[in-house]
Design a protein around this motif. Structure first.
Motif, short mmCIF file in Angstrom:
data_model
loop_
_atom_site.label_atom_id
_atom_site.label_comp_id
_atom_site.label_asym_id
_atom_site.label_seq_id
_atom_site.Cartn_x
_atom_site.Cartn_y
_atom_site.Cartn_z
N LEU A 1 8.04 -18.49 6.06
CA LEU A 1 8.65 -17.78 4.81
C LEU A 1 7.00 -17.02 4.27
O LEU A 1 7.24 -15.89 4.06
N GLY A 2 6.05 -17.78 4.19
CA GLY A 2 4.84 -17.20 3.71
C GLY A 2 4.64 -15.91 4.27
O GLY A 2 4.07 -15.14 4.06
N GLY A 3 4.57 -16.31 5.90
CA GLY A 3 4.15 -15.38 6.95
C GLY A 3 4.94 -13.94 6.69
O GLY A 3 4.36 -12.98 6.79
N TYR A 4 6.10 -14.39 6.59
CA TYR A 4 6.97 -13.12 6.27
C TYR A 4 6.77 -12.32 4.96
O TYR A 4 6.73 -11.07 5.43
N LEU A 5 6.70 -12.90 4.05
CA LEU A 5 6.53 -12.32 2.87
C LEU A 5 5.24 -11.67 2.74
O LEU A 5 5.01 -10.35 2.32
N ALA B 1 3.62 -10.33 5.58
CA ALA B 1 3.98 -9.11 6.43
C ALA B 1 4.62 -8.16 5.81
O ALA B 1 4.41 -6.68 5.88
N GLN B 2 5.89 -8.37 5.03
CA GLN B 2 6.44 -7.55 4.19
C GLN B 2 5.82 -6.79 3.03
O GLN B 2 5.83 -5.33 3.06
N SER B 3 4.73 -7.32 2.58
CA SER B 3 3.94 -6.90 1.65
C SER B 3 2.99 -5.71 2.12
O SER B 3 2.69 -4.73 1.64
N GLU B 4 2.66 -6.25 3.34
CA GLU B 4 1.40 -5.32 3.88
C GLU B 4 2.17 -4.01 4.40
O GLU B 4 1.68 -3.07 4.27
N ALA B 5 3.32 -4.22 4.98
CA ALA B 5 4.16 -3.07 5.27
C ALA B 5 4.54 -1.91 4.13
O ALA B 5 4.56 -0.91 4.15
N ASP B 6 4.98 -2.88 3.22
CA ASP B 6 5.23 -1.91 1.67
C ASP B 6 4.02 -1.07 1.45
O ASP B 6 4.01 0.04 1.05
N HIS B 7 2.68 -1.77 1.34
CA HIS B 7 1.61 -1.23 0.96
C HIS B 7 1.35 -0.06 2.00
O HIS B 7 0.93 1.30 1.49
N TYR B 8 1.47 -0.32 3.25
CA TYR B 8 1.15 0.96 4.17
C TYR B 8 1.91 1.98 3.87
O TYR B 8 1.60 3.21 3.88
N LYS B 9 3.25 1.68 3.65
CA LYS B 9 4.32 2.96 3.27
C LYS B 9 3.79 3.61 1.88
O LYS B 9 3.66 4.82 1.85
N ARG B 10 3.29 2.86 1.07
CA ARG B 10 2.92 3.52 -0.17
C ARG B 10 1.64 4.44 -0.03
O ARG B 10 1.57 5.47 -0.51
N GLU B 11 0.63 4.00 0.82
CA GLU B 11 -0.40 4.65 0.92
C GLU B 11 -0.35 5.84 1.98
O GLU B 11 -0.80 7.02 1.53
N MET B 12 0.73 5.62 2.73
CA MET B 12 1.00 6.87 3.58
C MET B 12 1.78 7.87 2.64
O MET B 12 1.40 9.15 2.84
N LYS B 13 2.67 7.64 1.80
CA LYS B 13 3.25 8.54 0.89
C LYS B 13 2.32 9.39 -0.01
O LYS B 13 2.22 10.26 -0.20
N ARG B 14 1.07 8.36 -0.33
CA ARG B 14 0.19 8.90 -1.28
C ARG B 14 -0.67 9.95 -0.60
O ARG B 14 -0.86 11.15 -1.05
N GLU B 15 -0.78 9.52 0.66
CA GLU B 15 -1.73 10.57 1.45
C GLU B 15 -1.06 11.80 1.73
O GLU B 15 -1.41 12.92 1.60
N GLN B 16 0.40 11.72 2.08
CA GLN B 16 1.19 12.94 2.35
C GLN B 16 1.25 13.62 1.04
O GLN B 16 1.14 15.12 1.15
N ASP B 17 1.46 13.10 -0.18
CA ASP B 17 1.28 13.78 -1.49
C ASP B 17 0.04 14.64 -1.62
O ASP B 17 0.02 15.65 -2.06
#
Length: 84
Positions: A9-13, A15-31
């Protein structure tokens, strides 16, 4: 069994946090590419200058990336974000 479940569960969470961070960074760069393209292009120049390139050498690269927004975004994600 409980320890394995907890670790899984810790590993899953994580990984999910890392994926969310990546998506936020990508959106920021796009903007930023849309809102402040000259600033973003200057950041590319700064990166290239760190490698000893002169403006007349990296200028064509910057212009090429500006013409290809997807490549520009990928470049920014690779070289301008702290984690990627």
């Amino acid at each position: 069994a409980a320890g394995a479940i907890s670790m899984g569960l810790g590993g899953y969470l994580a990984a999910q946090s890392e994926a969310d961070h990546y998506k936020r960074e990508m959106k920021r760069e796009q903007d930023e590419i849309i809102a402040v393209p000259d600033t973003e292009a200057a950041e590319i120049g700064d990166i290239m200058a760190e490698y000893g390139l002169e403006p007349h050498e990296y200028g064509p690269v910057v212009e090429g990336l500006r013409r290809n927004p997807q490549a520009w975004l990928e470049f920014m994600m690779r070289y301008m974000t702290s984690s990627y």
